[in-house]
Motif scaffolding. Structure first.
Motif, PDB file in Angstrom:
ATOM      1  N   ILE A 241       0.926  -1.078   0.055  1.00  0.00           N
ATOM      2  CA  ILE A 241       0.118   0.096   0.093  1.00  0.00           C
ATOM      3  C   ILE A 241       0.810   1.192   0.106  1.00  0.00           C
ATOM      4  N   ILE A 242       1.937   1.146   0.734  1.00  0.00           N
ATOM      5  CA  ILE A 242       3.053   2.122   0.492  1.00  0.00           C
ATOM      6  C   ILE A 242       3.818   2.129  -0.672  1.00  0.00           C
ATOM      7  N   ALA A 243       4.325   1.087  -0.896  1.00  0.00           N
ATOM      8  CA  ALA A 243       5.198   1.099  -2.051  1.00  0.00           C
ATOM      9  C   ALA A 243       4.653   1.530  -3.248  1.00  0.00           C
ATOM     10  N   LEU A 244       3.712   0.877  -3.680  1.00  0.00           N
ATOM     11  CA  LEU A 244       3.242   0.862  -5.001  1.00  0.00           C
ATOM     12  C   LEU A 244       2.970   2.470  -5.532  1.00  0.00           C
ATOM     13  N   PRO A 245       2.250   3.160  -4.530  1.00  0.00           N
ATOM     14  CA  PRO A 245       1.842   4.607  -5.210  1.00  0.00           C
ATOM     15  C   PRO A 245       2.980   5.363  -4.712  1.00  0.00           C
ATOM     16  N   SER A 246       3.985   5.037  -4.040  1.00  0.00           N
ATOM     17  CA  SER A 246       4.829   5.999  -3.788  1.00  0.00           C
ATOM     18  C   SER A 246       5.603   6.581  -4.924  1.00  0.00           C
ATOM     19  N   PHE A 247       5.950   5.953  -6.017  1.00  0.00           N
ATOM     20  CA  PHE A 247       6.657   6.414  -7.073  1.00  0.00           C
ATOM     21  C   PHE A 247       5.878   7.321  -7.845  1.00  0.00           C
ATOM     22  N   VAL A 248       4.543   7.480  -7.604  1.00  0.00           N
ATOM     23  CA  VAL A 248       3.797   8.395  -8.370  1.00  0.00           C
ATOM     24  C   VAL A 248       3.750   9.613  -7.645  1.00  0.00           C
ATOM     25  N   LEU A 249       3.837   9.297  -6.375  1.00  0.00           N
ATOM     26  CA  LEU A 249       3.844  10.503  -5.136  1.00  0.00           C
ATOM     27  C   LEU A 249       5.070  11.213  -5.112  1.00  0.00           C
ATOM     28  N   SER A 250       6.263  10.467  -5.625  1.00  0.00           N
ATOM     29  CA  SER A 250       7.507  11.025  -5.529  1.00  0.00           C
ATOM     30  C   SER A 250       7.752  12.365  -6.145  1.00  0.00           C
ATOM     31  N   GLY A 251       7.187  12.848  -7.108  1.00  0.00           N
ATOM     32  CA  GLY A 251       7.228  13.683  -7.857  1.00  0.00           C
ATOM     33  C   GLY A 251       8.287  13.789  -8.978  1.00  0.00           C
ATOM     34  N   TYR A 252       8.576  12.379  -9.293  1.00  0.00           N
ATOM     35  CA  TYR A 252       9.605  12.002 -10.339  1.00  0.00           C
ATOM     36  C   TYR A 252       9.125  12.271 -11.809  1.00  0.00           C
ATOM     37  N   THR A 253       7.640  11.862 -11.964  1.00  0.00           N
ATOM     38  CA  THR A 253       7.010  12.006 -13.199  1.00  0.00           C
ATOM     39  C   THR A 253       6.199  13.185 -13.357  1.00  0.00           C
ATOM     40  N   TRP A 254       5.671  13.834 -12.186  1.00  0.00           N
ATOM     41  CA  TRP A 254       4.921  14.879 -12.190  1.00  0.00           C
ATOM     42  C   TRP A 254       5.321  15.690 -10.776  1.00  0.00           C
ATOM     43  N   PRO A 255       5.591  17.309 -11.331  1.00  0.00           N
ATOM     44  CA  PRO A 255       6.100  17.742 -10.164  1.00  0.00           C
ATOM     45  C   PRO A 255       5.447  17.861  -8.809  1.00  0.00           C
ATOM     46  N   LEU A 256       6.105  17.753  -7.650  1.00  0.00           N
ATOM     47  CA  LEU A 256       5.442  17.806  -6.511  1.00  0.00           C
ATOM     48  C   LEU A 256       4.464  19.284  -6.108  1.00  0.00           C
ATOM     49  N   GLU A 257       5.343  20.286  -6.921  1.00  0.00           N
ATOM     50  CA  GLU A 257       4.793  21.754  -6.746  1.00  0.00           C
ATOM     51  C   GLU A 257       3.295  21.801  -7.420  1.00  0.00           C
ATOM     52  N   ALA A 258       3.161  20.873  -8.394  1.00  0.00           N
ATOM     53  CA  ALA A 258       1.778  20.711  -9.077  1.00  0.00           C
ATOM     54  C   ALA A 258       0.784  20.082  -8.304  1.00  0.00           C
ATOM     55  N   MET A 259       1.264  19.413  -7.098  1.00  0.00           N
ATOM     56  CA  MET A 259       0.054  18.373  -6.508  1.00  0.00           C
ATOM     57  C   MET A 259      -0.662  19.114  -5.435  1.00  0.00           C
ATOM     58  N   PRO A 260      -1.938  18.465  -5.045  1.00  0.00           N
ATOM     59  CA  PRO A 260      -2.377  19.367  -3.752  1.00  0.00           C
ATOM     60  C   PRO A 260      -1.570  19.516  -2.531  1.00  0.00           C
ATOM     61  N   TYR A 261      -1.816  20.300  -1.929  1.00  0.00           N
ATOM     62  CA  TYR A 261      -0.756  20.742  -0.805  1.00  0.00           C
ATOM     63  C   TYR A 261      -0.608  19.345   0.200  1.00  0.00           C
ATOM     64  N   TYR A 262      -1.855  18.606   0.247  1.00  0.00           N
ATOM     65  CA  TYR A 262      -2.063  17.759   1.358  1.00  0.00           C
ATOM     66  C   TYR A 262      -1.233  16.662   0.851  1.00  0.00           C
ATOM     67  N   LEU A 263      -1.171  16.373  -0.336  1.00  0.00           N
ATOM     68  CA  LEU A 263      -0.253  15.340  -0.966  1.00  0.00           C
ATOM     69  C   LEU A 263       0.979  15.490  -0.903  1.00  0.00           C
ATOM     70  N   GLN A 264       1.391  16.973  -1.256  1.00  0.00           N
ATOM     71  CA  GLN A 264       2.888  17.217  -1.087  1.00  0.00           C
ATOM     72  C   GLN A 264       3.399  16.953   0.407  1.00  0.00           C
ATOM     73  N   ARG A 265       2.492  17.102   1.464  1.00  0.00           N
ATOM     74  CA  ARG A 265       2.896  16.875   2.708  1.00  0.00           C
ATOM     75  C   ARG A 265       3.013  15.322   2.850  1.00  0.00           C
ATOM     76  N   ILE A 266       2.314  14.484   2.392  1.00  0.00           N
ATOM     77  CA  ILE A 266       2.456  12.863   2.543  1.00  0.00           C
ATOM     78  C   ILE A 266       3.626  12.466   1.992  1.00  0.00           C
ATOM     79  N   ALA A 267       3.697  13.101   0.751  1.00  0.00           N
ATOM     80  CA  ALA A 267       5.012  12.642  -0.119  1.00  0.00           C
ATOM     81  C   ALA A 267       6.318  12.755   0.501  1.00  0.00           C
ATOM     82  N   ARG A 268       6.398  13.988   1.393  1.00  0.00           N
ATOM     83  CA  ARG A 268       7.765  14.413   1.871  1.00  0.00           C
ATOM     84  C   ARG A 268       7.850  13.433   3.326  1.00  0.00           C
ATOM     85  N   ILE A 269       7.037  12.597   3.522  1.00  0.00           N
ATOM     86  CA  ILE A 269       7.347  11.758   4.569  1.00  0.00           C
ATOM     87  C   ILE A 269       7.747  10.575   3.970  1.00  0.00           C
ATOM     88  N   LEU A 270       7.677  10.164   2.811  1.00  0.00           N
ATOM     89  CA  LEU A 270       8.088   8.956   2.082  1.00  0.00           C
ATOM     90  C   LEU A 270       9.362   8.877   1.592  1.00  0.00           C
TER      91      LEU A 270
END
Length: 379
Positions: free
Chosen positions: A303-332
């Motif tokens: 559940i953590i490993a599978l979506p983490s690549f999408v959330l990592s900001g590698y294929t889509w900039p973190l800055e373009a994500m909703p703020y709450y997703l940015q906060r989640i991404a930064r703890i991964l």
């Protein structure tokens, strides 16, 4: 104590090797992924993008324009149709990605120096195709527009050289840095292979604690007087060592055989990878410490490993994500690893930046191992 820890580590390596399914996943999962992705993206850039033209003018000037479109570097003229509806049908059927509609009176407007509008249609349903097609069309339209402007000035009596200088008063030059060929394979292939590797490692780490509780030998281990901390710390060291051992062939194949870019030093990059291996192992250990069984632990880890690549900001900039997703991404830890991967492999961003990423991953590891220790102590 050292002999005891080494014995536990040898035991852990033996158990992981004995599990045939897990062994094959760890050994071959990321390597097969690298070979597959490299084959898929071996073309490096998209060429011969299918293009159709609607020429409503049928003049010498419009035919010259069609010829220039057909000779464009990344476009391939596949059809010339009579109407806008026919073009729409071609794009619907996937037979064309780009459509160019040349209006009536095109030649007359160009000859009189009037503004004329040529419609360029791009199939936006495939973003990769659409982005590349848009860039290819932009190059063509800039060239054609400049040539038409020069011709219009010459028709008004301006000298040819003066007309050219008028359109070249500002010369914008494009110079991509760090990936000069804009090679898509360099950008994506290695990251996708490492994503498979981190998922396989997380799956293995999810068995760190619950895998022991489900075995009859667990009671013997508890009765032997070995502290839980020493036992699971030794197991963790062995697993992290295995994670690093299986990523080395991936690195050798990527950097040595396929010549993917690596601009930082090998020791620095391996240290960066080690911090990530420790971090993802800590997540798996935490999931394993509170799970009811091995299946539950694997579910939590995935559940953590599978979506983490999408959330990592590698294929889509973190800055373009909703703020709450940015906060989640930064703890991964995956976010810090895949963001750093781009900086270090392409740019050699330096130790000051690298240490920031390494410390962030080790901080995640410390929190997860600490929480896992609490759950283990209560078991």
């Amino acid at each position: 104590m050292l002999k005891q820890c080494l014995a536990i580590m040898r035991r852990e390596v033996f158990y992981l090797w004995r599990d045939k399914g897990l062994r094959h996943i760890l050994l071959f999962g990321s390597l097969v992924g690298l070979l597959l992705f490299y084959a898929i993206y071996s073309a490096q850039v998209l060429k011969d993008i299918p293009t159709a033209v609607v020429d409503l003018d049928n003049s010498g000037a419009s035919r010259e324009l069609v010829d220039k479109i057909g000779k464009a570097e990344y476009l391939k003229l596949v059809a010339s149709v009579a109407s806008y509806d026919d073009l729409q049908e071609l794009i619907k059927q996937g037979k064309a990605v780009v459509g160019v509609v040349i209006p009536e009176n095109f030649a007359r407007d160009v000859a009189l120096g009037r503004q004329t509008r040529v419609l360029a249609v791009i199939d936006g349903s495939n973003m990769i195709y659409a982005t590349n097609a848009s860039a290819a069309l932009l190059t063509v339209t800039r060239t054609i527009s400049a040539q038409a402007g020069v011709s219009a000035l010459v028709a008004r009596g301006v000298q040819l050289q003066q007309a050219k200088e008028a359109y070249q008063a500002i010369d914008f030059s494009e110079e991509p840095w760090f990936n000069p060929a804009l090679n898509y394979a360099y950008f994506l292939v290695f990251a996708l292979a490492l994503n498979i590797w981190q998922q396989c490692c997380t799956l293995a780490a999810c068995l760190n604690v619950i895998g022991e509780r489900g075995m009859k030998s667990w009671l013997q281990i508890k009765a032997s007087g070995i502290s839980k901390f020493r036992f699971f710390a030794s197991k963790s060291i062995a697993q992290v060592f295995i994670f690093m051992a299986i990523v080395l062939p991936l690195y050798i194949l990527a950097f040595g055989v396929f010549k993917l870019p690596l601009n930082c030093s090998w020791p620095s990059f391996l240290l960066f990878t080690l911090a990530f291996a420790i971090a993802i192992h800590s997540i798996g250990t935490l999931a394993s410490s509170f799970a009811r069984n091995a299946v539950d632990a694997a579910r939590f880890g995935m559940i953590i490993a599978l979506p983490s690549f999408v959330l990592s900001g590698y294929t889509w900039p973190l800055e373009a994500m909703p703020y709450y997703l940015q906060r989640i991404a930064r703890i991964l830890p995956q976010t810090w690893f895949f963001q750093g991967l781009n900086y270090f492999a392409f740019k050699n961003a330096g130790w000051n930046l690298m240490s920031h990423y390494i410390l962030a991953m080790l901080a995640v590891a410390a929190v997860c191992y600490g929480a896992a220790a609490i759950f283990i102590a209560r078991s």
